[in-house]
Motif scaffolding. Structure first.
Motif, short mmCIF file in Angstrom:
data_model
loop_
_atom_site.label_atom_id
_atom_site.label_comp_id
_atom_site.label_asym_id
_atom_site.label_seq_id
_atom_site.Cartn_x
_atom_site.Cartn_y
_atom_site.Cartn_z
N GLN A 222 0.83 -1.21 0.00
CA GLN A 222 0.00 0.00 0.00
C GLN A 222 0.86 1.26 0.00
OE1 GLN A 222 -2.41 -0.69 3.47
NE2 GLN A 222 -4.04 -1.69 2.33
N LEU A 223 1.93 1.23 0.81
CA LEU A 223 2.85 2.37 0.84
C LEU A 223 3.51 2.57 -0.52
CD1 LEU A 223 4.65 1.93 4.30
CD2 LEU A 223 2.94 3.65 3.68
N MET A 224 3.86 1.45 -1.16
CA MET A 224 4.51 1.52 -2.47
C MET A 224 3.58 2.15 -3.49
SD MET A 224 7.38 0.68 -3.97
CE MET A 224 8.06 0.32 -5.60
N ILE A 225 2.32 1.73 -3.49
CA ILE A 225 1.35 2.27 -4.44
C ILE A 225 1.12 3.76 -4.18
CG2 ILE A 225 -1.06 2.18 -5.16
CD1 ILE A 225 -0.93 -0.86 -4.66
N SER A 226 1.04 4.14 -2.89
CA SER A 226 0.87 5.55 -2.54
C SER A 226 2.07 6.37 -2.99
CB SER A 226 0.67 5.69 -1.03
OG SER A 226 -0.49 5.03 -0.60
N GLU A 227 3.26 5.83 -2.80
CA GLU A 227 4.47 6.53 -3.22
C GLU A 227 4.50 6.70 -4.74
OE1 GLU A 227 8.05 4.78 -1.83
OE2 GLU A 227 7.99 5.83 0.09
N ASN A 228 4.09 5.65 -5.45
CA ASN A 228 4.12 5.72 -6.91
C ASN A 228 3.17 6.78 -7.46
OD1 ASN A 228 6.07 3.80 -7.25
ND2 ASN A 228 4.65 2.11 -7.57
N ALA A 229 2.13 7.13 -6.67
CA ALA A 229 1.19 8.16 -7.09
C ALA A 229 1.66 9.56 -6.70
CB ALA A 229 -0.18 7.88 -6.49
N GLN A 230 2.79 9.65 -6.01
CA GLN A 230 3.34 10.93 -5.57
C GLN A 230 3.67 11.80 -6.79
OE1 GLN A 230 7.21 10.89 -3.46
NE2 GLN A 230 6.00 11.33 -1.64
N ILE A 231 3.49 13.10 -6.65
CA ILE A 231 3.78 14.02 -7.75
C ILE A 231 5.27 14.04 -8.04
CG2 ILE A 231 3.73 16.45 -8.47
CD1 ILE A 231 1.22 16.75 -6.70
N GLY B 175 12.10 26.76 -22.57
CA GLY B 175 12.93 27.68 -23.36
C GLY B 175 13.55 26.90 -24.49
N LEU B 176 14.50 27.52 -25.15
CA LEU B 176 15.11 26.88 -26.31
C LEU B 176 15.86 25.61 -25.92
CD1 LEU B 176 15.33 27.41 -29.34
CD2 LEU B 176 17.54 28.53 -28.92
N ASP B 177 16.41 25.59 -24.69
CA ASP B 177 17.27 24.47 -24.30
C ASP B 177 16.87 23.84 -22.98
OD1 ASP B 177 17.92 26.57 -22.71
OD2 ASP B 177 20.09 26.45 -22.99
N GLN B 178 15.63 24.02 -22.53
CA GLN B 178 15.21 23.44 -21.26
C GLN B 178 13.74 23.00 -21.34
OE1 GLN B 178 14.92 25.07 -16.75
NE2 GLN B 178 16.99 25.10 -17.61
N PHE B 179 13.47 21.84 -20.73
CA PHE B 179 12.13 21.24 -20.77
C PHE B 179 11.73 20.78 -19.37
CE2 PHE B 179 14.12 20.84 -24.85
CZ PHE B 179 13.11 21.13 -25.76
N ILE B 180 10.43 20.74 -19.12
CA ILE B 180 9.92 20.27 -17.83
C ILE B 180 9.00 19.08 -18.06
CG2 ILE B 180 7.91 21.85 -17.80
CD1 ILE B 180 8.50 22.13 -14.72
N ILE B 181 9.10 18.10 -17.16
CA ILE B 181 8.34 16.85 -17.27
C ILE B 181 7.43 16.75 -16.05
CG2 ILE B 181 8.51 14.32 -17.39
CD1 ILE B 181 11.53 14.90 -18.28
N TYR B 182 6.14 16.52 -16.25
CA TYR B 182 5.20 16.33 -15.16
C TYR B 182 4.70 14.89 -15.17
CZ TYR B 182 4.97 21.44 -14.74
OH TYR B 182 5.28 22.75 -14.57
N GLY B 183 4.76 14.24 -14.03
CA GLY B 183 4.28 12.86 -13.95
C GLY B 183 4.11 12.44 -12.52
N THR B 184 4.20 11.15 -12.29
CA THR B 184 4.13 10.58 -10.94
C THR B 184 5.45 9.90 -10.64
OG1 THR B 184 3.30 8.46 -11.73
CG2 THR B 184 1.65 10.17 -11.19
N ARG B 185 5.63 9.56 -9.37
CA ARG B 185 6.84 8.86 -8.98
C ARG B 185 6.97 7.56 -9.78
NH1 ARG B 185 9.57 8.26 -3.17
NH2 ARG B 185 11.01 6.55 -3.61
N GLY B 186 5.84 6.88 -9.98
CA GLY B 186 5.87 5.64 -10.74
C GLY B 186 6.35 5.86 -12.17
N SER B 187 5.95 6.97 -12.79
CA SER B 187 6.38 7.23 -14.17
C SER B 187 7.87 7.52 -14.23
CB SER B 187 5.58 8.39 -14.77
OG SER B 187 5.86 9.61 -14.11
N ILE B 188 8.41 8.22 -13.21
CA ILE B 188 9.85 8.51 -13.19
C ILE B 188 10.64 7.24 -12.91
CG2 ILE B 188 11.67 9.85 -12.08
CD1 ILE B 188 9.70 11.46 -13.84
N GLY C 275 7.46 15.21 -4.55
CA GLY C 275 6.90 16.07 -3.52
C GLY C 275 5.42 15.82 -3.32
N MET C 276 4.90 16.36 -2.23
CA MET C 276 3.47 16.25 -1.95
C MET C 276 2.68 17.26 -2.78
SD MET C 276 3.64 13.75 0.02
CE MET C 276 1.88 13.62 0.38
#
Length: 437
Positions: A204-213, A258-271, A302-303
């Motif tokens: 359960q903790l693992m699943i909760s962690e994987n859903a972390q931002i 910017g021209l040389d920088q990107f941001i990725i949004y996902g969950t801990r599981g995706s990373i 993070g939360m």
């Protein structure tokens, strides 16, 4: 919440685990069999799609940890402890005509047997006992199944023992087939149920962690001077295409900052999926060769999205401190820095509530992060003796910087020299140090 449990067990023990597992409606289990517990590291390669590992005992857990530890999967095992031994001594007393006068016993830890003997108020002076405590305590006797078989066989054939009690299924099978009177350790259902409850909790903790931002930052760095006006857009376009493909595979969102920088949004599981459970940075193709650049990546958990992005920027900062090659660092919501992400990533904390670490940092003027790196270095080596070169290689410092750090620690009595080594016939010998905190 359905917890997927991979059960690693000998085949003849599996029905008992299955019987207990069926009492838990929130557990979906898959069974993997082994014959010799020393082969469990190979078995781990077969395990897919699970939240937690459940081992039939401490031995398979010990030998599999080299692989499962890298995969960052939580793992529990059914203990062979004093409660289990107390039950087994009672079973032998009531059901075996040989009784308890002359036993040959192998156990994970001697203290377990001593407590069980004390509970029964038995005279164990005539018993032949061997443990393999290294798998529990990290020190003591190594586990060698062939040596245990020889030990028991010799005890019975010499008359020193008339019955074997073994905690190793493989040893029991070999002795039984050889006609040696032998009892395999009976595991109480209570211990199995408690291990299943623990596995479900960890799952359960693992699943909760994987859903972390989770947030990731990727940046292009020139290797030699500024990028040319035509090269920079091409590198940015290629990096964006690679990240978009990666985002599709891991269900993450990619945006260009910017021209040389990107941001990725996902969950801990995706990373975790993107980095192979934190064992490598995402593949960036041949961008280094094509455009004479390196790629720096920072990931943060993070939360909240704000906290995750702040941690990702810390990770990116550490990645950019390695300009000669592409690298990635990860920062958890507990401010643990992991990286560079490769097969053996290092880890240290940016903050600590450990009073010893805080005291050393205060006395020496070194940062908490530096002191935690130093303790991680010692824990990884399992040897509190090292040279300045060893430390410099681990911290990716120059040797001179490592020597300056050690001098600060020595001035306050936290490090001392304990000898010298001379790896080459010529040149000055190197001092060997030991940490005193």
């Amino acid at each position: 919440m359905l917890i997927r449990v991979a059960v690693i067990t000998p085949e003849d023990f599996a029905p008992l685990i299955t019987e207990c597992a069926e009492e838990f409606t929130n557990i979906l289990y898959t069974t993997y069999y082994y014959g010799n517990p020393m082969e469990c590291d190979q078995l781990m390669e077969q395990i897919q799609d699970c939240d937690v590992l459940l081992f039939a005992g401490p031995l398979p857990y010990y030998f599999a940890m080299r692989t499962s530890g890298q995969r960052k999967l939580p793992a529990v095992y059914i203990p062979s402890d004093e409660y289990t031994l107390t039950l087994n001594l009672g079973h032998i007393l009531l059901n075996r005509e040989e009784g308890l006068k002359s036993l040959s016993v192998d156990i994970p830890k001697l203290a377990y047997l001593q407590q069980a003997v004390e509970e029964w108020q038995l005279d164990a002076s005539g018993w032949c006992v061997r443990d393999y405590s290294q798998i529990i305590d990290g020190v003591g006797t190594n586990f060698d199944p062939e040596a245990l078989i020889h030990f028991h066989r010799e005890n019975v054939e010499s008359g020193r023992a008339n019955l074997v009690l073994t905690s190793v299924d493989y040893v029991h099978t070999q002795l039984r087939d050889a006609g040696i009177p032998c009892v395999n350790l009976i595991v109480p259902k209570k211990s199995i149920r408690e291990a299943l409850v623990k596995a479900a909790h960890f799952g359960q903790l693992m699943i909760s962690e994987n859903a972390q931002i989770a947030v990731g930052l990727a940046a292009i760095n020139p290797v030699d001077g500024d990028l040319g006006t035509s090269t920079k857009p091409d590198a940015g376009i290629m990096l964006q295409q690679m990240l978009l493909e990666l985002g599709k595979e891991t269900d993450a969102s990619i945006q260009q900052l910017g021209l040389d920088q990107f941001i990725i949004y996902g969950t801990r599981g995706s990373i975790e999926q993107m980095t192979g459970d934190f064992t490598h940075m995402p593949a960036m193709g041949n961008m280094e060769q094509l455009f004479n650049v390196t790629i720096s990546m920072g990931f943060g958990f993070g939360m909240t999205a704000k906290e995750a992005e702040a941690n990702a920027r810390i990770g990116l900062f550490h990645a950019r401190k390695q300009p000669e090659s592409s690298s990635a660092f990860l920062v958890t919501n507990e401010k643990e820095v992991i990286g560079p992400l490769d097969v053996n990533p290092r880890a240290f904390h940016l903050k600590s509530d450990n009073r010893d670490i805080l005291h050393v940092a205060e006395q020496t003027g070194l940062s908490v992060a530096t002191i935690t790196k130093l303790t991680s270095f010692i824990n990884l080596r399992r040897d509190n003796r090292f040279t300045a070169t060893d430390l410099a290689e681990y911290l990716q410092f120059s040797r001179r910087s490592a020597e300056r750090m050690l001098k600060k620690l020595m001035d306050k009595g936290f490090v001392e020299t304990v000898g010298e080594e001379q790896p080459y016939q010529q040149g000055r010998p190197r001092a060997v140090y030991r940490i005193n905190f």
